[in-house]
Design a protein around this motif. Structure first.
Motif, mmCIF file in Angstrom:
data_model
loop_
_atom_site.group_PDB
_atom_site.id
_atom_site.type_symbol
_atom_site.label_atom_id
_atom_site.label_comp_id
_atom_site.label_asym_id
_atom_site.label_seq_id
_atom_site.Cartn_x
_atom_site.Cartn_y
_atom_site.Cartn_z
ATOM 1 N N GLY A 1 0.766 -1.200 -0.174
ATOM 2 C CA GLY A 1 -0.029 0.023 -0.224
ATOM 3 C C GLY A 1 0.788 1.337 -0.135
ATOM 4 N N LYS A 2 1.957 1.098 -0.157
ATOM 5 C CA LYS A 2 3.067 2.124 -0.215
ATOM 6 C C LYS A 2 3.856 2.480 -1.364
ATOM 7 C CE LYS A 2 3.607 3.080 4.859
ATOM 8 N NZ LYS A 2 4.398 3.264 6.145
ATOM 9 N N GLN A 3 4.238 3.588 -1.847
ATOM 10 C CA GLN A 3 5.273 3.613 -2.695
ATOM 11 C C GLN A 3 6.716 3.246 -2.187
ATOM 12 O OE1 GLN A 3 4.441 8.242 -3.285
ATOM 13 N NE2 GLN A 3 4.019 7.459 -5.450
ATOM 14 N N ARG A 4 7.439 2.930 -3.254
ATOM 15 C CA ARG A 4 8.714 2.317 -3.072
ATOM 16 C C ARG A 4 9.342 3.865 -2.539
ATOM 17 N NH1 ARG A 4 11.424 -0.906 -7.657
ATOM 18 N NH2 ARG A 4 9.467 -2.190 -7.350
ATOM 19 N N GLU A 5 10.317 3.624 -1.470
ATOM 20 C CA GLU A 5 10.980 4.739 -0.905
ATOM 21 C C GLU A 5 12.674 4.224 -0.945
ATOM 22 O OE1 GLU A 5 10.509 5.345 3.357
ATOM 23 O OE2 GLU A 5 10.462 3.275 3.645
ATOM 24 N N PHE A 6 13.469 5.501 -1.107
ATOM 25 C CA PHE A 6 14.703 5.413 -0.807
ATOM 26 C C PHE A 6 14.955 5.063 0.510
ATOM 27 C CE2 PHE A 6 18.666 7.603 0.158
ATOM 28 C CZ PHE A 6 19.601 7.022 -0.673
ATOM 29 N N ILE A 7 16.071 4.138 0.711
ATOM 30 C CA ILE A 7 16.644 3.836 1.891
ATOM 31 C C ILE A 7 18.003 4.405 2.098
ATOM 32 C CG2 ILE A 7 17.130 1.821 3.564
ATOM 33 C CD1 ILE A 7 15.191 0.277 2.294
ATOM 34 N N THR A 8 18.953 4.095 1.330
ATOM 35 C CA THR A 8 20.286 4.596 1.313
ATOM 36 C C THR A 8 20.954 4.219 -0.012
ATOM 37 O OG1 THR A 8 22.257 4.114 2.652
ATOM 38 C CG2 THR A 8 21.032 2.145 2.374
ATOM 39 N N GLY A 9 21.976 4.811 -0.417
ATOM 40 C CA GLY A 9 22.908 4.568 -1.380
ATOM 41 C C GLY A 9 24.301 5.000 -1.163
ATOM 42 N N ILE A 10 25.230 4.600 -2.005
ATOM 43 C CA ILE A 10 26.677 4.977 -2.009
ATOM 44 C C ILE A 10 27.124 5.048 -3.563
ATOM 45 C CG2 ILE A 10 27.125 2.441 -1.901
ATOM 46 C CD1 ILE A 10 29.615 3.304 -0.314
ATOM 47 N N ASN A 11 27.929 6.040 -3.689
ATOM 48 C CA ASN A 11 28.217 6.247 -5.167
ATOM 49 C C ASN A 11 29.600 5.746 -5.333
ATOM 50 O OD1 ASN A 11 29.766 8.529 -4.112
ATOM 51 N ND2 ASN A 11 28.497 9.987 -5.049
ATOM 52 N N SER A 12 30.070 6.188 -6.585
ATOM 53 C CA SER A 12 31.322 5.685 -6.726
ATOM 54 C C SER A 12 32.506 6.419 -6.064
ATOM 55 C CB SER A 12 31.645 5.732 -8.114
ATOM 56 O OG SER A 12 31.724 7.165 -8.698
ATOM 57 N N GLY A 13 32.131 7.473 -5.539
ATOM 58 C CA GLY A 13 33.252 8.283 -4.846
ATOM 59 C C GLY A 13 33.237 7.872 -3.263
ATOM 60 N N GLY A 14 32.356 7.244 -2.877
ATOM 61 C CA GLY A 14 32.079 6.665 -1.482
ATOM 62 C C GLY A 14 31.164 7.417 -0.838
ATOM 63 N N SER A 15 30.448 8.476 -1.370
ATOM 64 C CA SER A 15 29.595 9.190 -0.770
ATOM 65 C C SER A 15 28.442 8.361 -0.231
ATOM 66 C CB SER A 15 28.974 10.355 -1.404
ATOM 67 O OG SER A 15 28.169 11.262 -0.729
ATOM 68 N N ILE A 16 27.917 8.378 0.815
ATOM 69 C CA ILE A 16 26.753 7.750 1.337
ATOM 70 C C ILE A 16 25.667 8.420 1.842
ATOM 71 C CG2 ILE A 16 25.899 5.971 3.359
ATOM 72 C CD1 ILE A 16 28.820 4.959 3.178
ATOM 73 N N ASN A 17 24.246 8.248 1.796
ATOM 74 C CA ASN A 17 23.417 9.051 2.532
ATOM 75 C C ASN A 17 22.167 7.904 2.883
ATOM 76 O OD1 ASN A 17 22.551 8.385 -0.279
ATOM 77 N ND2 ASN A 17 21.528 10.753 -0.460
ATOM 78 N N TYR A 18 21.530 8.381 3.907
ATOM 79 C CA TYR A 18 20.341 7.454 4.578
ATOM 80 C C TYR A 18 19.068 8.135 4.708
ATOM 81 C CZ TYR A 18 24.140 4.348 6.107
ATOM 82 O OH TYR A 18 25.445 3.782 5.908
ATOM 83 N N ALA A 19 18.055 7.601 4.410
ATOM 84 C CA ALA A 19 16.600 8.069 4.743
ATOM 85 C C ALA A 19 16.636 8.285 6.336
ATOM 86 C CB ALA A 19 15.624 7.376 4.410
#
Length: 121
Positions: free
Chosen positions: A42-60
């Motif tokens: 019943g919910k939309q897909r949501e972003f949790i976390t990601g890491i890019n090629s430079g090592g940058s990380i972010n979290y919901a």
């Protein structure tokens, strides 16, 4: 062309931990970023976390302090360590990768098949 294979999902009690993995394979020239998403009924897909090629990380905000993303570039693999799991974490978890492929050098997102995580007592 590109396949993302996930593993590690399952049933866990509240407060428990799981580790998900996602390995990319195929005609890969480079991976710009790898991410995790989830979708509850019943919910939309949501972003949790990601890491890019430079090592940058972010979290919901919903997972910050509980989930940890890491990568092994040599294996084209990303891990998601999930601690202090809550019932509201129950969802299908999807791996996503921004991939540049051979031989076209075209860059786009690819998705894994999804793996079920259920947090329940």
């Amino acid at each position: 062309q590109v396949q993302l294979v996930e593993s590690g999902g399952g049933l866990v009690q509240p407060g428990g931990s799981l580790r998900l993995s996602c390995a990319a394979s195929g005609s890969i020239f480079s991976i710009n970023a790898m991410r995790w998403y989830r979708q509850a009924p019943g919910k939309q897909r949501e972003f949790i976390t990601g890491i890019n090629s430079g090592g940058s990380i972010n979290y919901a905000d919903s997972v910050k302090g509980r989930f940890t993303i890491s990568r092994d570039n040599a294996k084209n693999t990303v891990l998601l360590q999930m601690n202090s799991l809550k019932p509201e974490d129950t969802a299908v978890y999807y791996c996503n990768a921004l991939v540049t492929t051979n031989p076209t050098r075209y860059t786009r997102d690819y998705w894994g098949q999804g793996t079920q995580v259920t947090v329940s007592s």
